[in-house]
Design an enzyme around this catalytic site. Sequence first.
Site, PDB file in Angstrom:
ATOM      1  N   GLN A   1      40.055  55.900  60.399  1.00  0.00           N
ATOM      2  CA  GLN A   1      38.823  55.135  60.519  1.00  0.00           C
ATOM      3  C   GLN A   1      38.193  54.892  59.150  1.00  0.00           C
ATOM      4  OE1 GLN A   1      34.792  56.676  61.446  1.00  0.00           O
ATOM      5  NE2 GLN A   1      35.072  55.677  63.426  1.00  0.00           N
TER       6      GLN A   1
ATOM      7  N   GLN B   1      41.251  49.843  59.887  1.00  0.00           N
ATOM      8  CA  GLN B   1      40.900  50.402  61.193  1.00  0.00           C
ATOM      9  C   GLN B   1      39.392  50.540  61.332  1.00  0.00           C
ATOM     10  OE1 GLN B   1      43.028  53.975  62.376  1.00  0.00           O
ATOM     11  NE2 GLN B   1      41.353  54.640  63.699  1.00  0.00           N
ATOM     12  N   ASP B   2      38.852  50.098  62.492  1.00  0.00           N
ATOM     13  CA  ASP B   2      37.420  50.263  62.792  1.00  0.00           C
ATOM     14  C   ASP B   2      36.530  49.623  61.727  1.00  0.00           C
ATOM     15  OD1 ASP B   2      38.330  51.665  64.940  1.00  0.00           O
ATOM     16  OD2 ASP B   2      37.693  53.632  64.243  1.00  0.00           O
TER      17      ASP B   2
ATOM     18  N   ASP C   1      41.423  48.031  66.408  1.00  0.00           N
ATOM     19  CA  ASP C   1      40.044  48.164  66.883  1.00  0.00           C
ATOM     20  C   ASP C   1      39.038  47.740  65.818  1.00  0.00           C
ATOM     21  OD1 ASP C   1      41.350  49.287  69.051  1.00  0.00           O
ATOM     22  OD2 ASP C   1      40.887  51.348  68.491  1.00  0.00           O
TER      23      ASP C   1
ATOM     24  N   ARG D   1      41.424  46.121  73.671  1.00  0.00           N
ATOM     25  CA  ARG D   1      41.867  47.162  74.594  1.00  0.00           C
ATOM     26  C   ARG D   1      40.638  47.955  75.049  1.00  0.00           C
ATOM     27  NH1 ARG D   1      44.602  52.161  71.432  1.00  0.00           N
ATOM     28  NH2 ARG D   1      43.246  52.284  69.598  1.00  0.00           N
TER      29      ARG D   1
END
Length: 536
Positions: free
Chosen positions: A331, A353-354, A375, A443
């Site tokens: 993250q 990521q993130d 994500d 998702r």
Amino acid sequence: MGGRRDCSVGFFLFFSKPWLLLCLCGQMMAHPRITPAQQEDVHKLCGYTRFPENCVDVLLLGRQPAFGHDDVANAAIATVEKIREEMTTPGLSIFSLKATDAAGARKAVEYCKELMEMSFWRLNQTMKALKSAPSKNKEDIQTWLSAVLTFQETCKDAVHELESPQSKPMLTKMERLAAMSSNALALVNRIPKASANEKPQYFASEERFPSWISKEDVRLTGSAGVNPSVVVAADGSGDFTSVTEALAPAASKGGRPVIFVKAGVYNEKIRVTQEDVMLVGEGMYSTIISYDSSVGGGSRMPESATVAVTGDRFMAMDIGFVNSAGPSSGQAVALRVVADQAVLFRCSIQGYQDTLFAESLRQFYRDCDIIGTIDFIFGNAAAFFQNCNLIFRRPSTGAFNAMMANGRTDPGQNTGFVAQRCYIEAGSDLLPLQNSVRSYLGRPWKSYSRAVVMQTYIEGFIQPEGWSEWSGGFALLTLYFAEGLNVGPGSGTSSRVTWPGFHEISAAESSEFTVASFIQGTSWLPSTGVTYAPGL
């Protein structure tokens, strides 16, 4: 009297049912008898909630019901009062818990403290709005209670990472608070809407800048015409050389703090806690706030964020937010937003990521570039992305990409992610590998995850099924993923997932997810001066 009060203030979190019954008996002795009709009214009200037993306990325990079976507003007030009471009970408060020596445990407790402070603030807002004009304030109340529930559920997630004797009672407390908040939200959702003449009416705004910027003495500074409170310049030509240094002085000048940040790269972590702050740069790729910070191990605590915003009505324009940690760092949040009525206009948000943590409350992104891998838009805000470029980049070896991971945990929350009139594309580093890297629209992070993509151009690199599972069949029955009125080689739905929660929506169904409907934008965006389309 003292004994009866102690009995009613949340101690049943830690004791058995006989004690709870004894407490109830003491309360009935202290108040006139609760009649069968009143009990029936309470049970009818609690039938609207997800946790009816909890609801009955809260509404009957320690008070005589004074509302009828359809008096959802007063039932919600009683529930919110109980939540606030239990959050501040001496000896039971989340703030009194101490972390173990483990660094992870300390972080979890500190994060929970922050979340509970934000919860209490939103509960206070909710109480005032409920007592003044519940119908007129319904959409604000829904937003604030949705945020409260998000904070509580997020704290629960953090507590699961604790390895100390304190984790069990702390988790028990958070579960009870979350149940009460869910019930309060369910009751509020049944409050009738205000009539049309009570609601703010949309009015068009052709101004480039908000009305609070003086037209008489607008000073052209780079690409933006603003009259800043302070100027930040890395080369020393401004009032400050870092944004962090400028925040407090800008707020002290009165009025809205407007911080103009000249072109350059500013390597710093920024925390914006003040309300009404506006950051203005010289271009989304010219003025860059960047930091290299990441959290491994799958943690979703947000300490990696380059910029974190918790002050309401935050605005940013012509500026970039970057987390420069690489694709294999875990993250690495570039921007975390926990602010109501936040606006980002012509901004870039870059990471892997993130990338963007749209944590809670109402947020609007217009003409922005949002770039990442797995994500890269996550959280549980009511976040709207209009005319944005949503750009997938190359992930770490063997990994896949997913654009949206929404964290909606309750069907009563008015949260979710909506992309309208956007462009979903593969970045230059992904293009050579687009046929070997699986890329999805999103998702389901949580049980009631909600994401909508409409009137958007989708390039052909998106997997034909469109959406990815989180883990097995988790949330496939309860999620709400929808596509409608999209174009482009990746927009075909003939091979999309066949989950019960996936929907192809028409123009009529899409109208529920417009700026005007989903984030009530026509009541607050005009005052910001930002360009937006209220409907389809």
